[in-house]
Write an enzyme that holds these catalytic residues in place. Structure first.
Site, short mmCIF file in Angstrom:
data_model
loop_
_atom_site.label_atom_id
_atom_site.label_comp_id
_atom_site.label_asym_id
_atom_site.label_seq_id
_atom_site.Cartn_x
_atom_site.Cartn_y
_atom_site.Cartn_z
N CYS A 12 -51.81 -43.61 3.03
CA CYS A 12 -52.18 -42.42 3.97
C CYS A 12 -50.74 -42.06 4.47
O CYS A 12 -49.59 -42.80 4.27
CB CYS A 12 -53.00 -42.74 5.08
SG CYS A 12 -52.39 -43.76 6.35
N CYS A 15 -49.11 -44.64 6.78
CA CYS A 15 -48.22 -45.69 5.89
C CYS A 15 -46.97 -45.27 5.64
O CYS A 15 -46.06 -46.22 5.68
CB CYS A 15 -48.88 -46.09 4.74
SG CYS A 15 -50.75 -46.71 4.84
N ASP A 424 -22.67 -12.55 -9.70
CA ASP A 424 -21.26 -12.45 -10.39
C ASP A 424 -21.69 -11.88 -11.73
O ASP A 424 -22.60 -11.92 -12.33
CB ASP A 424 -20.82 -13.83 -10.60
CG ASP A 424 -19.28 -13.75 -11.40
OD1 ASP A 424 -18.50 -12.96 -10.95
OD2 ASP A 424 -19.36 -14.51 -12.21
N ASP A 623 -21.57 -18.59 -12.26
CA ASP A 623 -21.51 -19.63 -12.90
C ASP A 623 -20.05 -20.02 -13.40
O ASP A 623 -19.70 -21.06 -13.99
CB ASP A 623 -21.79 -18.87 -14.48
CG ASP A 623 -20.62 -18.18 -15.11
OD1 ASP A 623 -19.87 -17.27 -14.57
OD2 ASP A 623 -20.51 -18.28 -16.44
N ASP A 627 -16.59 -18.82 -8.47
CA ASP A 627 -18.07 -18.57 -7.83
C ASP A 627 -18.35 -19.68 -6.77
O ASP A 627 -19.21 -19.37 -5.91
CB ASP A 627 -19.01 -18.39 -8.60
CG ASP A 627 -18.89 -17.25 -9.69
OD1 ASP A 627 -18.15 -16.11 -9.28
OD2 ASP A 627 -19.24 -17.05 -10.76
#
Length: 735
Positions: A12, A15, A424, A623, A627
């Site tokens: 639970c 726990c 970009d 990418d 960037d």
């Protein structure tokens, strides 16, 4: 060191809280996140101060278990074995509980109270409770020794009180006869255990499904591979014995077991699991292959460049697993509630008991015990503890299936809040690779002239030169090299060279004018120039031979993606290092709201900062290395999986493959997951806010209705299961 460990014995949210506190108190531990949804603990620790063995000891001292394996694969195997054993145990106990509870309930209802029946039920019920409820009693006792409490404490306490209360009526009936009601609830104590066991069994089964994304990714890699020995023979060996530099054979229909380079043969590889592209990709000698992809047609040999934990797929699995162990901000509220939940419920139960003794009707003691037990049984920290992590685990797993990798749960929750998407241009909205869009050939241009041009461009590393070479080779315009001399680069214009005592040149319009060549009057060429294309001219002396309009092609799904984002109410901005005319032309074709041209890395960073200072919630998609600063500045950073490692490592979300519209799916998945988290937390809180007062008897003065502990147990079980099932709907929801 940051490492994830399987945890055993957690049942639970209490726990999970106990395990988290035990690890946080250990020396050398920096950050701990315990995930109840997949029974794991992610620990960031100083390996100079502590070790996995010491961490395991701390967990065991708190009454739980932690698996410290030699490898991730072994951890997965042991964790799955432990989960299966626990589930099988729950199943056996559940069957036994219901097999006992139903007949006892029928007998009790049919015959009513009698001293003999009460003795028989007391004797029969005890071993059933000790066996079927052992999972609650042993855990509660172990936690009591360590001064901890959890859901098991509430169940064990409620069942014990119910049984002992009934036992007192059996052993000392004369004490109860004056109240007119002898307690007779043996069947109820077993029914409570039966309902809670059913709920926990269904919960465990549903929790197992939340990890299906990880298991499906792991199942993509075969367990064995065919290795070619030094004497050229094939031998099938476990994947763990494959190492870098080995040569393996991949036959038709088999999954590729490693990352590597094809050394022999040709085939088609299904890379849809990595790129999202449905069509198989042609592969030949020298091409790369990735573990988990499928060889569709033709046997090939592959030199291993990465195996086991060093493959791209393994890194993806690690990313998904690590992300699933993180917490969203909303979980912090639930964690604070869970930390005090069980002690608070026990306090409420005691107060309820005393209140009923003071103001209760006849029989007051019976009603007091009934209400106190109902409060203990119906309270459910499990639903609070599972509300967020199950949604996160399923959401991140669903993302992996649609080629979207979330690096943490915060990104999953935050992406849907973004109102501005900044792209970009190069490599993101465009292919990132210049190509010839239009070729103009003068009548006096011969095949030999094109061969000469191709030979000259091969000497250059400029992207535009490469685009011309690729175009001429693809069109079979040039098949061999010509011997050139006096090759010279002309800065900012192009190059010149001599062939057969004739001076040739290739470059921009300025170089053509310098050689007094007349530029072509071609409408298509002018149209390409107006659209932002770069024109390269080739000539001999004052004679123009041909011209190339070169562009960075817009990705096939860029226009559709931008359109979908704008329909979703997002403002779309494009950043580009290109000149204003070229950038605006691409921006207009794609359909963005605004374009920032001639943007340096510093300018991109400043643009994101300015947008955020204006109150915008910004997601940046890029990418390239240039960037990385802008990605780090954005509220949510998104990288294209084919981009540079720097950009990918800077990003919170990675779109794996070439499909740009994955960002649309990512936002929709974020919206769906955030909605389920809010719904789960709302109903988990509301359930406890409403159910606990009802269990305490708040309806009795008006309606004379007391909630049975059995009904309370059924409601508690249903609340936990419903939260998990609600999260699992993410797997079937259309994204």
């Amino acid at each position: 060191m940051k490492q994830s460990f399987p945890i055993t014995g957690m049942h639970c949210a209490g726990c999970a809280h106990n395990v988290e506190q035990a690890l946080k108190k250990s020396d050398g531990v920096k950050v701990v996140t315990v995930n109840l949804a997949d029974n794991s603990a992610s620990v960031d620790y100083d390996d100079r101060v502590t070790s996995p063995a010491a961490l395991a000891s701390a967990v065991e001292a708190s009454g739980y278990g932690m698996i410290v394996p030699d490898s991730v694969e072994e951890a997965e195997k042991k964790a799955e074995e432990s989960a299966r054993e626990y589930y099988d145990r729950l199943k056996r106990h559940t069957i036994a509980a219901w097999a006992s509870a139903v007949p006892l309930f029928i007998v009790s209802m049919a015959l009513g109270y009698s001293p003999l029946l009460s003795v028989v039920l007391a004797v029969v019920t005890l071993p059933v409770l000790l066996y079927c409820g052992s999972v609650f009693f042993t855990t509660a006792w172990r936690q009591l020794i360590h001064r901890q409490v959890s859901m098991d404490t509430l169940v064990a306490l409620s069942v014990s009180v119910d049984y002992l209360f009934s036992l007192s009526g059996t052993l000392f009936p004369s004490l109860w006869q004056r109240s007119g009601h002898i307690p007779f609830f043996f069947d109820a104590s077993i029914m409570i255990v039966a309902f809670v066991l059913v709920g926990r069994m269904l919960e465990e089964r549903a929790k197992y499904k939340t990890g299906s994304a990880i298991r499906s990714l792991m199942d993509l890699v075969p367990r064995t591979a065919i290795r070619i020995t030094a004497d050229g023979k094939d031998e099938e060996v476990p994947i763990g014995e494959i190492s870098k530099g080995d040569i393996i054979r991949v036959r038709t229909g088999e999954s590729v077991a490693v990352d590597g380079v094809i050394t022999g043969g040709e085939t088609y590889i299904d890379e849809s699991m990595m790129s999202g592209e449905p069509l198989p990709v042609a592969k030949k000698t020298g091409d790369n292959v990735i573990a988990g992809t499928v060889n569709q047609n033709g046997s090939v040999t592959v030199r291993v460049t990465g195996a086991g934990r060093d493959t791209v797929l393994s890194h993806i699995i690690d990313t998904v697993r690590e992300a699933q162990s993180t917490k969203v901000p909303a979980q912090r509220i639930a964690d604070k509630v869970i930390a005090v939940f069980v002690p608070a419920v026990i306090s409420v139960s005691v107060i309820t008991f005393i209140a009923w003794l003071v103001v209760g009707g006849v029989p007051a003691l019976t009603n007091a015990v009934n209400a106190a037990v109902s409060v203990l049984v119906i309270a459910c920290p499990c639903s609070l503890g599972l509300a967020t992590p199950t949604a996160v685990v399923v959401g991140i797993g669903r993302g992996a299936r649609i080629n979207v990798l979330f690096r943490d749960a915060t990104a999953l929750e935050s992406l849907c809040k973004t109102d501005t998407i900044v792209f970009d241009k190069t490599g993101t909205l465009t292919e990132g690779r210049p190509s010839v869009a239009f070729f103009h050939k003068e009548k006096n241009c011969t095949a030999e002239d094109l061969t000469i041009l191709c030979s000259a461009e091969r000497k250059s590393s400029h992207p535009l030169a490469n685009a011309i070479v690729d175009y001429l080779q693809e069109k079979a315009e040039s098949e061999q090299d010509a011997e050139l001399r006096d090759f010279a680069n002309i800065t900012g214009q192009g190059a010149s060279f001599i062939f057969n005592d004739k001076k040739y040149w290739v470059g921009n319009g300025s170089l053509a004018e310098a050689n007094h060549a007349a530029l072509p009057e071609n409408a298509d060429l002018r149209k390409q120039t107006a659209a932002g294309a770069t024109v390269v001219y080739f000539g001999c002396g004052v004679t123009l031979l041909c011209a190339f309009a070169i562009t960075d092609r817009i990705k096939s799904d860029a226009i559709e993606t931008v359109g979908a984002l704008r329909q979703m109410g997002r403002r779309v901005i494009m950043l580009s290092g290109d000149a204003e005319a070229a950038a605006n032309a691409v921006g207009a074709r794609v359909g963005v709201n605004k374009v920032f041209a001639s943007a340096t890395p510093d300018m991109k960073y400043k643009c994101i900062s300015d947008l955020r200072s204006e109150g915008c919630n910004v997601a940046m998609v890029g990418d390239g290395i240039n960037d990385s600063e802008a990605l780090a500045q954005a509220d949510v950073s998104i990288a294209i999986g084919k981009g540079s490692d720097v950009a990918i490592n800077s990003a919170q979300v990675v779109l794996v493959g070439k499909t740009l519209n994955a960002i649309v799916h990512a936002i929709k998945l974020s919206e769906a997951t955030s909605g389920i988290i809010r719904r789960n937390l709302f109903w988990a809180f509301i359930y406890n806010v409403i159910s606990i007062p009802i269990a305490a008897g708040v309806l009795y003065p008006v309606f004379h209705v007391m909630l049975s502990p059995v009904i309370g147990a059924a409601a508690m079980a249903l609340s936990s299961v419903s939260v998990v099932l609600s999260s699992l709907t993410l797997y079937t929801r259309r994204i």
